[in-house]
Design an enzyme around this catalytic site. Structure first.
Site, PDB file in Angstrom:
ATOM      1  N   ASP A  13       0.809  -1.218   0.000  1.00 16.54           N
ATOM      2  CA  ASP A  13       0.000   0.000   0.000  1.00 16.54           C
ATOM      3  C   ASP A  13       0.846   1.273   0.000  1.00 16.54           C
ATOM      4  O   ASP A  13       0.444   2.303   0.547  1.00 16.54           O
ATOM      5  CB  ASP A  13      -0.961   0.018   1.211  1.00 16.54           C
ATOM      6  CG  ASP A  13      -1.825  -1.235   1.255  1.00 16.54           C
ATOM      7  OD1 ASP A  13      -2.164  -1.742   0.178  1.00 16.54           O
ATOM      8  OD2 ASP A  13      -2.152  -1.680   2.369  1.00 16.54           O
ATOM      9  N   ASN A  38      -5.302 -10.088  -3.554  1.00 19.35           N
ATOM     10  CA  ASN A  38      -4.930  -9.509  -2.259  1.00 19.35           C
ATOM     11  C   ASN A  38      -4.448  -8.074  -2.478  1.00 19.35           C
ATOM     12  O   ASN A  38      -4.495  -7.254  -1.580  1.00 19.35           O
ATOM     13  CB  ASN A  38      -3.859 -10.363  -1.546  1.00 19.35           C
ATOM     14  CG  ASN A  38      -2.715 -10.828  -2.452  1.00 19.35           C
ATOM     15  OD1 ASN A  38      -2.775 -10.697  -3.670  1.00 19.35           O
ATOM     16  ND2 ASN A  38      -1.692 -11.386  -1.848  1.00 19.35           N
ATOM     17  N   HIS A  41      -4.605  -1.638  -5.682  1.00 16.65           N
ATOM     18  CA  HIS A  41      -3.779  -0.515  -6.138  1.00 16.65           C
ATOM     19  C   HIS A  41      -4.695   0.623  -6.572  1.00 16.65           C
ATOM     20  O   HIS A  41      -5.431   0.489  -7.551  1.00 16.65           O
ATOM     21  CB  HIS A  41      -2.885  -0.965  -7.303  1.00 16.65           C
ATOM     22  CG  HIS A  41      -1.906  -2.044  -6.924  1.00 16.65           C
ATOM     23  ND1 HIS A  41      -1.064  -2.647  -7.826  1.00 16.65           N
ATOM     24  CD2 HIS A  41      -1.631  -2.619  -5.725  1.00 16.65           C
ATOM     25  CE1 HIS A  41      -0.327  -3.539  -7.196  1.00 16.65           C
ATOM     26  NE2 HIS A  41      -0.647  -3.555  -5.918  1.00 16.65           N
TER      27      HIS A  41
END
Ligand code: GDP
Ligand code: IMO
Ligand code: MG
Length: 422
Positions: A13, A38, A41
């Protein structure tokens, strides 16, 4: 020929989506090579805000060919949803979205097992996204995975699925779950294949021809380097390699073709899920905690927050061989009178590096902080490095000196244009 790669230099992140969206306009190919959904973006551009889980973030430029490499694990239901969302926003990717037929599939039993394993581990749980990532990669490396090329062959798929479902249902039932139905999964996944078949192909010739023709590639790593299975904070990691080097197995890009390796790092640090975070702000009454805490793009969980950790950046730039850094979210620090920066760790009164300790040791280190003055000015409209306040420039200079890597971009807002290129 130029092959640039953007990796996450912390625990994920970092703003990889922002960096890719800023850079992909000059690229012929935008490619992902690891992980699955998972990843989350975030891209903020003229079309809106998008949380991309599977499709490479370069998709917003109409000339960019988007590659989803064999190193990914793909949940077809999530992919189809993401495609629908893009189409609804007016993004047409037909003819330029190419999915590797070698990519493995996330099956319903992977999602179920992910949840059952996490619950069985209790307080020691990894805090996964529960998207089935770990079980899917475990099947891949233990020769139990299913790939697009398997689903393409109706008989082969039926045979393999039957074996896997027999095995997986035994485990699921033993762990207290409900057995899954063969016919249902078979029909649904064959249906996914029918819809996605126009996009599925062998990517090897495409990549090799592109390299030979001197085309420009932008490779997008998912997750952060400290979630790497080997070099991250094991077992609080993800199930695929999250390093630049994973582009070779994950896309078939030869190591020597990488020309630029760009580390994306937040101006502070966040982490979702379990595991150590040395600079974490634990005191709930510390106002900095509220400022730096975020909401996760994939799961909506709370991202734990801490100050910038230069030992982390030193390690991840070294292990990836970073040529430059793209520092994001400098604007978020504008509210502080003073900003803490971790320059190293101590354990039992002695200096230690990231590589000296395991995840449990990292949970015990004491960060050594340098206090930097804040700038207390809105910097979101700044577009030239020289126009940043002196204290903000000093902050970036400190990163460059300590990490020994040039900061070539500073991001001062989520949108594409909120970027300072040096
Ligand atoms: P990724 O997984 O590395 O792509 O990062 P995420 O998208 O999960 O999280 C980064 C968050 O920060 C997203 O909400 C972005 O829109 C946001 N963001 C990225 N760069 C900046 C920046 O420079 N300033 C601010 N305020 N937000 C940013
Ligand atoms: P992007 O690409 C942040 C974390 C999960 C969990 C651990 C294992 O957006 O940076 P998994 O579901 O992969 O088995 O979970 O890894 N994790 C991420 N954290 N950003 C991500 O992706 C992540 N992908 C996985 O929170 O701690
Ligand atoms: Mg993310």
């Amino acid at each position: 020929m130029s092959v640039s790669l953007v990796f996450g230099a912390q625990w994920g992140d970092e703003g990889k989506g922002k960096a890719i969206d800023f850079m992909a306009g000059q690229c012929d190919y935008s490619a992902r090579y690891n992980g699955g959904n998972n990843a989350g973006h975030t891209v903020v551009n003229q079309l809106g805000t998008f949380k991309m889980h599977l499709i490479p973030c370069g998709v917003f430029y109409p000339h960019t060919v988007c590659l989803m490499g064999n190193g990914m694990v793909i949940d077809p239901s999530v992919l189809l949803q993401e495609m629908d969302e893009l189409r609804a926003a007016g993004v047409n990717f037909d003819g330029r979205l190419c999915i590797s037929r070698r990519a493995h599939l996330i099956m319903p039993y992977h999602r179920v097992l992910d949840g059952l394993y996490e619950e069985a581990k209790g307080a020691g749980a990894t805090g996964t996204t529960r998207r089935g990532i770990g079980p899917a990669f475990a099947d891949k490396v233990s020769y139990n995975g299913l790939r697009w090329s398997d689903v393409a062959d109706a008989d082969l798929f039926a045979e393999k699925l039957r074996v896997q479902l027999t095995l997986k249902n035994k485990i699921i039932v033993a762990l207290g779950g409900q057995a899954l139905d063969f016919d249902h999964i078979y029909t649904v996944y064959r249906g996914y294949y029918e819809k996605l078949a126009p996009y599925i192909q062998e990517l090897f010739p495409l990549v090799q021809d592109g390299l030979a023709a001197g085309k420009t590639f932008l490779l997008e790593q998912a997750m952060g380097s400290l979630l790497d299975t080997d070099w991250g904070t094991y077992p609080f990691v993800t199930a695929s390699s999250t390093l630049a080097s994973a582009a070779t197995p994950g896309l078939g890009i030869p190591p020597r073709s990488l020309t630029r390796i760009i580390g994306t790092g937040k101006a502070y640090t966040t982490r979702v899920g379990g595991g150590p975070l040395p600079t974490e702000i634990l005191d709930p009454s510390d106002p900095a905690r509220a400022v730096l805490t975020e909401i996760a793009a994939t799961t909506g969980r709370t991202r734990r927050a801490g100050w910038l950790d230069l030992e982390v950046l030193r390690f991840t730039t070294q292990v990836n061989g970073a040529t430059d850094l793209f520092v994001t979210k400098l604007d978020v620090l504008s509210v502080f009178d003073q900003i803490k920066v971790c320059t190293g760790y101590e354990l039992d009164g002695k200096p230690v590096r990231y590589c000296d300790v395991d995840a449990y040791g990292l949970g015990k280190v004491t960060p050594v902080y340098r206090i930097m003055p804040g700038w207390k000015t809105d910097i979101t409209q700044v577009r030239a490095f020289e126009d940043l306040p002196v204290a903000a420039r000093d902050y970036i200079d400190l990163i460059e000196q300590e990490v020994k890597t040039p900061v070539s971009w500073v991001s001062v807002g989520a949108a594409r244009e909120s970027t300072i290129q040096r």
